[in-house]
Design a protein around this motif. Sequence first.
Motif, PDB file in Angstrom:
ATOM      1  N   ARG A   1     -18.102  27.388 -57.131  1.00 37.70           N
ATOM      2  CA  ARG A   1     -18.841  28.366 -57.923  1.00 37.70           C
ATOM      3  C   ARG A   1     -20.300  27.953 -58.099  1.00 37.70           C
ATOM      4  O   ARG A   1     -21.211  28.791 -58.036  1.00 37.70           O
ATOM      5  CB  ARG A   1     -18.183  28.512 -59.286  1.00 37.70           C
ATOM      6  CG  ARG A   1     -16.800  29.172 -59.232  1.00 37.70           C
ATOM      7  CD  ARG A   1     -16.148  29.147 -60.604  1.00 37.70           C
ATOM      8  NE  ARG A   1     -14.812  29.756 -60.575  1.00 37.70           N
ATOM      9  CZ  ARG A   1     -13.955  29.711 -61.584  1.00 37.70           C
ATOM     10  NH1 ARG A   1     -14.285  29.072 -62.715  1.00 37.70           N
ATOM     11  NH2 ARG A   1     -12.767  30.280 -61.470  1.00 37.70           N
ATOM     12  N   ALA A   2     -20.535  26.657 -58.312  1.00 40.18           N
ATOM     13  CA  ALA A   2     -21.914  26.193 -58.480  1.00 40.18           C
ATOM     14  C   ALA A   2     -22.718  26.385 -57.197  1.00 40.18           C
ATOM     15  O   ALA A   2     -23.890  26.795 -57.249  1.00 40.18           O
ATOM     16  CB  ALA A   2     -21.916  24.721 -58.885  1.00 40.18           C
ATOM     17  N   VAL A   3     -22.098  26.129 -56.053  1.00 39.54           N
ATOM     18  CA  VAL A   3     -22.796  26.337 -54.785  1.00 39.54           C
ATOM     19  C   VAL A   3     -23.159  27.804 -54.624  1.00 39.54           C
ATOM     20  O   VAL A   3     -24.262  28.148 -54.172  1.00 39.54           O
ATOM     21  CB  VAL A   3     -21.924  25.841 -53.608  1.00 39.54           C
ATOM     22  CG1 VAL A   3     -22.527  26.267 -52.281  1.00 39.54           C
ATOM     23  CG2 VAL A   3     -21.778  24.331 -53.662  1.00 39.54           C
ATOM     24  N   GLY A   4     -22.240  28.697 -55.013  1.00 36.27           N
ATOM     25  CA  GLY A   4     -22.540  30.116 -54.901  1.00 36.27           C
ATOM     26  C   GLY A   4     -23.674  30.551 -55.822  1.00 36.27           C
ATOM     27  O   GLY A   4     -24.487  31.404 -55.454  1.00 36.27           O
ATOM     28  N   ARG A   5     -23.748  29.983 -57.026  1.00 40.04           N
ATOM     29  CA  ARG A   5     -24.795  30.378 -57.971  1.00 40.04           C
ATOM     30  C   ARG A   5     -26.153  29.763 -57.626  1.00 40.04           C
ATOM     31  O   ARG A   5     -27.185  30.415 -57.766  1.00 40.04           O
ATOM     32  CB  ARG A   5     -24.397  29.988 -59.396  1.00 40.04           C
ATOM     33  CG  ARG A   5     -23.324  30.889 -60.001  1.00 40.04           C
ATOM     34  CD  ARG A   5     -23.155  30.606 -61.487  1.00 40.04           C
ATOM     35  NE  ARG A   5     -22.583  29.279 -61.715  1.00 40.04           N
ATOM     36  CZ  ARG A   5     -21.273  29.064 -61.900  1.00 40.04           C
ATOM     37  NH1 ARG A   5     -20.423  30.062 -61.866  1.00 40.04           N
ATOM     38  NH2 ARG A   5     -20.828  27.842 -62.126  1.00 40.04           N
ATOM     39  N   LEU A   6     -26.142  28.498 -57.220  1.00 34.86           N
ATOM     40  CA  LEU A   6     -27.413  27.800 -56.960  1.00 34.86           C
ATOM     41  C   LEU A   6     -27.965  28.095 -55.582  1.00 34.86           C
ATOM     42  O   LEU A   6     -29.176  27.991 -55.368  1.00 34.86           O
ATOM     43  CB  LEU A   6     -27.213  26.287 -57.131  1.00 34.86           C
ATOM     44  CG  LEU A   6     -26.785  25.816 -58.525  1.00 34.86           C
ATOM     45  CD1 LEU A   6     -26.464  24.329 -58.512  1.00 34.86           C
ATOM     46  CD2 LEU A   6     -27.880  26.115 -59.541  1.00 34.86           C
ATOM     47  N   GLY A   7     -27.094  28.415 -54.628  1.00 32.98           N
ATOM     48  CA  GLY A   7     -27.539  28.672 -53.266  1.00 32.98           C
ATOM     49  C   GLY A   7     -27.707  27.402 -52.466  1.00 32.98           C
ATOM     50  O   GLY A   7     -27.765  26.288 -53.003  1.00 32.98           O
ATOM     51  N   LEU A   8     -27.755  27.570 -51.159  1.00 35.53           N
ATOM     52  CA  LEU A   8     -27.929  26.459 -50.237  1.00 35.53           C
ATOM     53  C   LEU A   8     -29.270  26.576 -49.524  1.00 35.53           C
ATOM     54  O   LEU A   8     -29.735  27.691 -49.261  1.00 35.53           O
ATOM     55  CB  LEU A   8     -26.790  26.445 -49.205  1.00 35.53           C
ATOM     56  CG  LEU A   8     -25.392  26.076 -49.736  1.00 35.53           C
ATOM     57  CD1 LEU A   8     -24.338  26.314 -48.657  1.00 35.53           C
ATOM     58  CD2 LEU A   8     -25.361  24.622 -50.195  1.00 35.53           C
ATOM     59  N   PRO A   9     -29.893  25.460 -49.206  1.00 34.85           N
ATOM     60  CA  PRO A   9     -29.499  24.094 -49.576  1.00 34.85           C
ATOM     61  C   PRO A   9     -29.751  23.830 -51.054  1.00 34.85           C
ATOM     62  O   PRO A   9     -30.528  24.541 -51.702  1.00 34.85           O
ATOM     63  CB  PRO A   9     -30.378  23.224 -48.696  1.00 34.85           C
ATOM     64  CG  PRO A   9     -31.605  24.055 -48.458  1.00 34.85           C
ATOM     65  CD  PRO A   9     -31.123  25.485 -48.397  1.00 34.85           C
ATOM     66  N   LEU A  10     -29.113  22.787 -51.565  1.00 40.66           N
ATOM     67  CA  LEU A  10     -29.296  22.374 -52.949  1.00 40.66           C
ATOM     68  C   LEU A  10     -29.376  20.853 -53.017  1.00 40.66           C
ATOM     69  O   LEU A  10     -29.226  20.163 -52.003  1.00 40.66           O
ATOM     70  CB  LEU A  10     -28.181  22.918 -53.841  1.00 40.66           C
ATOM     71  CG  LEU A  10     -26.713  22.625 -53.472  1.00 40.66           C
ATOM     72  CD1 LEU A  10     -26.280  21.236 -53.883  1.00 40.66           C
ATOM     73  CD2 LEU A  10     -25.790  23.655 -54.105  1.00 40.66           C
ATOM     74  N   ILE A  11     -29.591  20.327 -54.212  1.00 37.64           N
ATOM     75  CA  ILE A  11     -29.730  18.889 -54.421  1.00 37.64           C
ATOM     76  C   ILE A  11     -28.525  18.376 -55.207  1.00 37.64           C
ATOM     77  O   ILE A  11     -28.159  18.959 -56.226  1.00 37.64           O
ATOM     78  CB  ILE A  11     -31.035  18.553 -55.181  1.00 37.64           C
ATOM     79  CG1 ILE A  11     -32.247  18.955 -54.337  1.00 37.64           C
ATOM     80  CG2 ILE A  11     -31.103  17.063 -55.512  1.00 37.64           C
ATOM     81  CD1 ILE A  11     -32.380  18.208 -53.029  1.00 37.64           C
ATOM     82  N   ALA A  12     -27.908  17.315 -54.706  1.00 38.40           N
ATOM     83  CA  ALA A  12     -26.818  16.639 -55.411  1.00 38.40           C
ATOM     84  C   ALA A  12     -27.345  15.321 -55.955  1.00 38.40           C
ATOM     85  O   ALA A  12     -27.973  14.546 -55.225  1.00 38.40           O
ATOM     86  CB  ALA A  12     -25.635  16.401 -54.480  1.00 38.40           C
ATOM     87  N   LYS A  13     -27.104  15.081 -57.261  1.00 40.36           N
ATOM     88  CA  LYS A  13     -27.576  13.861 -57.910  1.00 40.36           C
ATOM     89  C   LYS A  13     -26.417  13.209 -58.650  1.00 40.36           C
ATOM     90  O   LYS A  13     -25.583  13.904 -59.248  1.00 40.36           O
ATOM     91  CB  LYS A  13     -28.701  14.164 -58.918  1.00 40.36           C
ATOM     92  CG  LYS A  13     -29.991  14.674 -58.318  1.00 40.36           C
ATOM     93  CD  LYS A  13     -31.033  14.881 -59.418  1.00 40.36           C
ATOM     94  CE  LYS A  13     -32.376  15.299 -58.851  1.00 40.36           C
ATOM     95  NZ  LYS A  13     -33.397  15.465 -59.921  1.00 40.36           N
ATOM     96  N   TRP A  14     -26.395  11.886 -58.627  1.00 38.33           N
ATOM     97  CA  TRP A  14     -25.470  11.143 -59.479  1.00 38.33           C
ATOM     98  C   TRP A  14     -26.183  10.869 -60.788  1.00 38.33           C
ATOM     99  O   TRP A  14     -27.335  10.409 -60.804  1.00 38.33           O
ATOM    100  CB  TRP A  14     -25.031   9.854 -58.802  1.00 38.33           C
ATOM    101  CG  TRP A  14     -24.288  10.089 -57.516  1.00 38.33           C
ATOM    102  CD1 TRP A  14     -24.748   9.924 -56.254  1.00 38.33           C
ATOM    103  CD2 TRP A  14     -22.943  10.570 -57.391  1.00 38.33           C
ATOM    104  NE1 TRP A  14     -23.789  10.263 -55.340  1.00 38.33           N
ATOM    105  CE2 TRP A  14     -22.660  10.655 -56.005  1.00 38.33           C
ATOM    106  CE3 TRP A  14     -21.949  10.927 -58.295  1.00 38.33           C
ATOM    107  CZ2 TRP A  14     -21.428  11.090 -55.512  1.00 38.33           C
ATOM    108  CZ3 TRP A  14     -20.727  11.358 -57.814  1.00 38.33           C
ATOM    109  CH2 TRP A  14     -20.468  11.433 -56.446  1.00 38.33           C
ATOM    110  N   SER A  15     -25.504  11.163 -61.895  1.00 38.86           N
ATOM    111  CA  SER A  15     -26.180  11.125 -63.190  1.00 38.86           C
ATOM    112  C   SER A  15     -26.674   9.732 -63.551  1.00 38.86           C
ATOM    113  O   SER A  15     -27.718   9.582 -64.184  1.00 38.86           O
ATOM    114  CB  SER A  15     -25.240  11.640 -64.281  1.00 38.86           C
ATOM    115  OG  SER A  15     -24.114  10.787 -64.410  1.00 38.86           O
TER     116      SER A  15
END
Length: 602
Positions: A159-173
């Motif tokens: 769901r997050a990929v669908g809302r944010l769109g691609l490409p996106l950024i993945a971060k470890w907190s």
Amino acid sequence: MPSLNSGVPALIFRLDRNPFHHGSLGAVRSLGRAGVEVHAFTESPRVPLARSAYLHRPHPMPEPAAGSRQEADRAAVEALDRAGARIGRRAVLIPMDDRAALLAARLPPPVRSRFLQPEVAPELPERLADKAQLVSVCSEFGVSHPATEQPGSLTEVRRAVGRLGLPLIAKWSRPWHLPADSGLRSTTAVHSEAEALNLWERTAEAGCPLLLQRLLPGRPGADWFFHGCFGTDGRLLAGGTGRKELSWPVGAGLTAAGSWQPHTQLTRDAVRLAQRLGYRGILDLDFRWDADTGAYHLLDANPRPGAQFRLFTDDGGTDVVRALHLDLTGRPVADPRPVPGRLFVTENYAPVAALLTARGGRASRAPLPPAGGRRQIEAAWFAPDDLAPFLAMAARTVRRAGRLLAALPGGTARRRGGVRPASTAAPTQGVAPRSGGRLPAPPASRAPGPPSAPRSSPPGPEHAAERRHGEPLPGRPAPQPGRRGAAPPADGDVGRPTARARGTAGSRTETHRRPAESLAAGPTAAAPTPAATSRAAAGTRPPGARSAGRADAAGAPSAVSPADGPPRPSPTPTRAAPAPSSAPRSNTPETTGTSRKVSGDY
């Protein structure tokens, strides 16, 4: 330049094992040039930082703990306590990475009493460094921040990929929790849903939550940063705003080149945020300009100096590290005198970043505020009064580049005494093979000819220990003492003069170089034929025999004149005997550059 209290030492506290951390070197030079006795945590006595003329004494970093994070933190606090005891006086403590800053804020009272630090709430540095908590901080204080989600399941990832769109950024907190050997990066560009799912499934291994963030397109001039030192009264003592001209990795990495560009809006937002949080000490903030909205989004907040802090050295010589020392020792800090247009360059990253940026055809620059003033350049490594760290960095960079080239298909360089063998192995993953996707074909067989002496293959990692201990490689004669190619000294003798064979008029004492890094593995040397063995025992060569130590342009061994005679045996090389392991370590002062340095307890 304001006068610093030279009677109060400083300790550069870093736990990230990165020998190329130029920010720590900048802090050592900044305080050392002002007459302060500077101590620092280093990986070993041979890293570039430990070679600085302005470092009074290196202290060993705690070894990476194999147990829990609590055990690792306990070991780091104990190492800090030992360093404080060795210094013998209260020292200004300057953390240089996020984990060190978080530990420094929560030191137990007996350890904290050894150091001078800004007074901040123990949980405040973690609120800024933790990327998940930073989202709530930006929301609370009205600071622009990219849309970010923290998925709790695979379904939420989709769901997050669908809302944010691609490409996106993945971060470890909490990137300081990532295991060193996991291959996980603190920030990763994600181009497919499958990549996001794979990262989320490694959450337990990472030890912290995964965040998915909307990608703000990077473009030249869109990345900005703020550095500031806030005094005990909350006032901004030193610092400024800068623009990233080049980054490494390109588009989403550290500052490879940056310039001092005054930006009123960013300075006002940064100061307001620090004051509302009650922050004291050095703060580093990263922003990115959004072309769609015109807003500057806060991407990261670091409760310690950034690696490029020396960019903001004002006309009086004050930077954020010197301002912190002045404030904690009760000395006044003069009003800053900015130097707009000043440049900071990281020599080991900027050239490659410039090349890749030019090849990538980046978009046009974002609108820039006006800037003026003369142009000054601050190099991360090179300094005429402190050359040793630069030379050590350059040597390490060349060795690392050699290892990367050797790892490529067919990348083992042609070496003296042999020809690169044709490889029949599959290419390294992620690297395209040569010859249009085909591996190079093995050379055609030669017509049988007179037997020749066996050629030795390039030394591989399995022979590295033999090289370090002075033993000859398989198929090679032992080197003669006092000549090039003799055995290098043991680790404890690196850099010390070693006695050579004496008794001849031309003998002399030479200084060893450090043993070379392990080279790419090559095939083992071919076994000699019985006929060749018998001729070698008799000291003769057949007509037309060729030498094993040379190669012509076509790859065949070169001819040797019969007048050369039989090979002469080489004497066993001699070297100084290493000191016994029980011998006490030396802590006697040694003159290094322009300062008097004390060796660390390694």
